[in-house]
Design an enzyme around this catalytic site. Structure first.
Site, PDB file in Angstrom:
ATOM      1  N   ASN A   1      31.801   1.265  14.508  1.00 48.60           N
ATOM      2  CA  ASN A   1      31.719   0.342  13.373  1.00 48.60           C
ATOM      3  C   ASN A   1      31.689  -1.068  13.950  1.00 48.60           C
ATOM      4  OD1 ASN A   1      32.062  -1.202  11.088  1.00 48.60           O
ATOM      5  ND2 ASN A   1      34.216  -0.641  10.781  1.00 48.60           N
TER       6      ASN A   1
ATOM      7  N   LYS B   1      31.207  -3.897  12.494  1.00 46.75           N
ATOM      8  CA  LYS B   1      31.670  -4.984  11.622  1.00 46.75           C
ATOM      9  C   LYS B   1      30.656  -6.131  11.654  1.00 46.75           C
ATOM     10  CE  LYS B   1      36.291  -3.255  12.321  1.00 46.75           C
ATOM     11  NZ  LYS B   1      37.722  -3.481  12.282  1.00 46.75           N
TER      12      LYS B   1
ATOM     13  N   HIS C   1      36.446   0.824   3.568  1.00 44.38           N
ATOM     14  CA  HIS C   1      37.148   0.340   4.763  1.00 44.38           C
ATOM     15  C   HIS C   1      38.285  -0.593   4.332  1.00 44.38           C
ATOM     16  CE1 HIS C   1      38.010  -1.749   8.484  1.00 44.38           C
ATOM     17  NE2 HIS C   1      37.439  -0.727   9.104  1.00 44.38           N
TER      18      HIS C   1
ATOM     19  N   GLU D   1      39.284  -3.317   5.398  1.00 43.42           N
ATOM     20  CA  GLU D   1      38.921  -4.741   5.323  1.00 43.42           C
ATOM     21  C   GLU D   1      38.262  -5.050   3.982  1.00 43.42           C
ATOM     22  OE1 GLU D   1      36.878  -4.922   9.078  1.00 43.42           O
ATOM     23  OE2 GLU D   1      38.807  -4.670  10.075  1.00 43.42           O
TER      24      GLU D   1
ATOM     25  N   GLU E   1      42.452   5.823   8.620  1.00 45.04           N
ATOM     26  CA  GLU E   1      42.684   4.614   9.418  1.00 45.04           C
ATOM     27  C   GLU E   1      43.947   3.919   8.926  1.00 45.04           C
ATOM     28  OE1 GLU E   1      38.865   3.006  11.368  1.00 45.04           O
ATOM     29  OE2 GLU E   1      38.932   2.228   9.345  1.00 45.04           O
TER      30      GLU E   1
ATOM     31  N   GLY F   1      42.669  -2.816  14.996  1.00 50.65           N
ATOM     32  CA  GLY F   1      42.542  -4.054  15.757  1.00 50.65           C
ATOM     33  C   GLY F   1      43.829  -4.464  16.460  1.00 50.65           C
TER      34      GLY F   1
ATOM     35  N   SER G   1      42.241   1.199  16.674  1.00 53.63           N
ATOM     36  CA  SER G   1      42.493   0.890  18.092  1.00 53.63           C
ATOM     37  C   SER G   1      42.225   2.065  19.037  1.00 53.63           C
ATOM     38  CB  SER G   1      43.910   0.332  18.258  1.00 53.63           C
ATOM     39  OG  SER G   1      44.043  -0.819  17.438  1.00 53.63           O
TER      40      SER G   1
END
Ligand code: PGA
Length: 261
Positions: A13, A15, A98, A100, A170, A176, A216
């Protein structure tokens, strides 16, 4: 590793990173490094790069997709993109839900569900992301959150349609970060998701569902996740931006798994 026949799917991904030129150069470098991999490799690239990357990956097993779409088939939605436009550009799948998008763009389970339905109608596979925040885990709400994200996100989806859905667990607190979730923590959550799927859609769709872990993932921890019975692949953010790291992650899933050694 799972004893069932589930495929292993490793998704990158990207991003909001990489120009068209950088994207094409990346896939040209990656393809020879992953030739013969028993894993299915997906790459979610920026909208602008889908067409060029899909063309560059044409003769390869690499599957190209997008990171978001609108729930409408078309219309007056300035700045949005439709599933059929993604298909037109060469996308085969789309990441939806996702964290985010949930957090920064206030996407709800209900809105994500509309997008899932539209994407499937448009012929795209869906990678549906779910996962709890740190606060939710600390207040022992992980199962409750996962259940709602699954049941509401997949509301109205038939067990046949589920064949075109991949789940990505996730945990938001592990995205991250310098440190991923423990493989045992991810396994527990993913086994729970499979139980929910089984209760709602039946044992067979639940057994067939590919559930990825994301958060991660790096070359040095990828194998630990893939060794778990309910982890059937990985959703890789930061490490998928480097050909060296992403190819190492993909190559962690090698013939020893397939031969059951
Ligand atoms: P990360 O991102 O691998 O950089 O943690 C994963 C994701 O957000 O999908």
């Amino acid at each position: 590793m799972t004893s069932t026949n589930r495929s292993v799917i490793i998704t990158g991904n990207w991003k909001m990173y990489k120009t068209i030129e950088e994207s094409v150069a990346f896939v040209k470098e990656l393809i020879p490094l992953i030739q013969g991999s028993p894993a299915h490799v997906y790459l979610a690239v920026p909208f602008t790069a889908i067409q060029s990357v899909a063309k560059a990956a044409k003769e390869s097993p690499l599957v190209i997709g997008a990171q978001n779409m609108n729930d409408a088939s078309e219309g007056a939605f300035t700045g949005e993109i439709a599933g059929k436009m993604l298909v037109d550009a060469g996308a085969k799948f789309v990441i939806l839900g996702h964290s985010e998008r949930r957090r920064l763009f206030r996407e709800t389970n209900n809105f994500i569900n509309k997008k899932v339905k539209r994407a499937l109608l448009d012929g795209l596979k869906v990678i549906l992301c779910i996962g709890e925040t740190r606060d939710q885990r600390d207040s022992e709400k992980t199962h409750e959150v996962l259940k709602a994200q699954l049941e509401e996100g997949l509301e109205g989806i038939s067990s046949e349609q589920l064949e075109n859905v991949i789940l990505a667990y996730e945990p938001v607190w592990a995205i991250g970060m310098p440190q991923a979730a423990g493989a045992d923590v991810a396994e527990e959550a993913q086994a729970y998701c499979r139980k929910i799927l089984s209760e709602k859609w039946g044992e067979k769709p639940a057994e067939q569902m590919v559930i990825q872990y994301g958060g991660s993932v790096k070359p040095d921890n990828a194998k630990e996740f893939l060794d778990q019975p309910d982890i059937d692949g990985l959703l890789v953010g930061g490490a998928s931006l480097s050909v060296a790291e992403f190819s190492k992650i993909i190559n962690c899933y090698n013939s020893s798994y397939v031969e059951g050694i």
